[in-house]
Design an enzyme around this catalytic site. Sequence first.
Site, PDB file in Angstrom:
ATOM      1  N   ARG A 155       0.816  -1.232   0.000  1.00 39.70           N
ATOM      2  CA  ARG A 155       0.000   0.000   0.000  1.00 39.70           C
ATOM      3  C   ARG A 155       0.842   1.271   0.000  1.00 39.70           C
ATOM      4  O   ARG A 155       0.481   2.288   0.593  1.00 39.70           O
ATOM      5  CB  ARG A 155      -0.977   0.038   1.187  1.00 39.70           C
ATOM      6  CG  ARG A 155      -1.952  -1.104   1.220  1.00 39.70           C
ATOM      7  CD  ARG A 155      -2.920  -1.116   0.044  1.00 39.70           C
ATOM      8  NE  ARG A 155      -3.626  -2.374   0.005  1.00 39.70           N
ATOM      9  CZ  ARG A 155      -3.231  -3.441  -0.709  1.00 39.70           C
ATOM     10  NH1 ARG A 155      -2.163  -3.381  -1.488  1.00 39.70           N
ATOM     11  NH2 ARG A 155      -3.920  -4.558  -0.678  1.00 39.70           N
ATOM     12  N   SER A 190     -10.861  -1.170   3.654  1.00 41.52           N
ATOM     13  CA  SER A 190     -10.152  -1.581   4.874  1.00 41.52           C
ATOM     14  C   SER A 190      -9.618  -0.336   5.565  1.00 41.52           C
ATOM     15  O   SER A 190      -8.893   0.445   4.965  1.00 41.52           O
ATOM     16  CB  SER A 190      -8.974  -2.487   4.535  1.00 41.52           C
ATOM     17  OG  SER A 190      -9.446  -3.652   3.929  1.00 41.52           O
ATOM     18  N   GLU A 208      -4.938   2.654   7.159  1.00 41.15           N
ATOM     19  CA  GLU A 208      -4.657   2.666   5.718  1.00 41.15           C
ATOM     20  C   GLU A 208      -5.306   3.912   5.112  1.00 41.15           C
ATOM     21  O   GLU A 208      -4.813   4.500   4.156  1.00 41.15           O
ATOM     22  CB  GLU A 208      -5.238   1.395   5.068  1.00 41.15           C
ATOM     23  CG  GLU A 208      -5.004   1.334   3.568  1.00 41.15           C
ATOM     24  CD  GLU A 208      -5.437   0.019   2.942  1.00 41.15           C
ATOM     25  OE1 GLU A 208      -5.245  -1.042   3.576  1.00 41.15           O
ATOM     26  OE2 GLU A 208      -5.970   0.056   1.822  1.00 41.15           O
TER      27      GLU A 208
END
Length: 303
Positions: free
Chosen positions: A176, A226, A296
């Site tokens: 990520r 998420s 995130e």
Amino acid sequence: MKEELLTSLRGILSEENILIDEPMSRHTTFRTGGPASLFIRPSSRDELIRSMTIIKESNSPFFILGNGSNLLVSDKGYDGVIVSVSGLKGLETLGENKIVAEAGCLNSQIAAVAREHSMTGFEFAAGIPGTIGGAMIMNAGAYGGEMKMITESVTLLSPEGDIVTYDNEAMEFGYRTSSIKNKGYVVLEATLSLEKGDNEQIIATMNELALKRKEKQPLEYPSAGSTFKRPEGYFAGKLIEDAGLRGYQVGGARVSDKHCGFVVNMGDATSTDVYRLICDVREKVLKESGVTLEPEVIMLGDF
Ligand code: FAD
């Protein structure tokens, strides 16, 4: 300063692409967030580059917006310029197995082109509800795939105002993240290298993954996917569940009953509700399991 900047931007962009005090709840998948002092939407690469030059000269803070699907904007809003890339929509195939997509193309649109031209490799990303620009920055991934596997090169506007092309290696894709995250680069375009595949198989895989998402994820509520990164050796959702937080709610924000890794907006959540819930979850999970969860979701503005 703002007036000068506005006047200069009016010389580049059409009036409908310059919005003042624009509620960011209209531009995030969380459907929360206060007003951006200035919100612009260049409709071409040239307009984007010229706008960025002016914004930088004005020393105004700015933020590049894709589809707002990984973003939590403060209820107090953002005192700067939001630059939406959603007007950069060029999308074409190159030879048998390549796709060249401008930053504002949605992954779903690219998936449709890949499917139409029987190119395989993009199936994993079809259901990620962001732009290819956001996907490059975040190295978006799902179901065993990630952008790292299919990116040939990325055309960028550098912080110094130069147009540069990074190959896959220079992008330094990680979990990520990428070498250009938080460095002031603007993704202009990505070239994806796929493979010639079987059309029916591609359709079947895309359908299967879409069904999996629908079964496992609370797609019926606004969210940013998420909420936390996957901590090494663990699953965020499982840690949250084990900490007894399934269905835990702060105001209108709730740990999804369907998937504990998602924070959802039950309808009237504010960004402050989401933020407080994230803080509570981190604290409780740390206490119960000793693991620190890292968000995130990107947070913009003051919390
Ligand atoms: P935004 O949220 O608008 O921005 C994210 C970051 O990228 C910001 O820092 C922004 O400044 C930067 N950025 C965006 N465009 C550019 C550009 N052109 N140039 C420079 N910087 C830019 N993510 C996954 O990885 N896998 C999943 O399976 C997944 N599933 C999701 C499911 C749901 C229901 C939701 C709501 C989200 C999901 N996400 C998933 C999260 C999100 O969709 C991805 O992170 C996506 O890549 C973000 O893209 P975006 O265009 O919305 O970026």
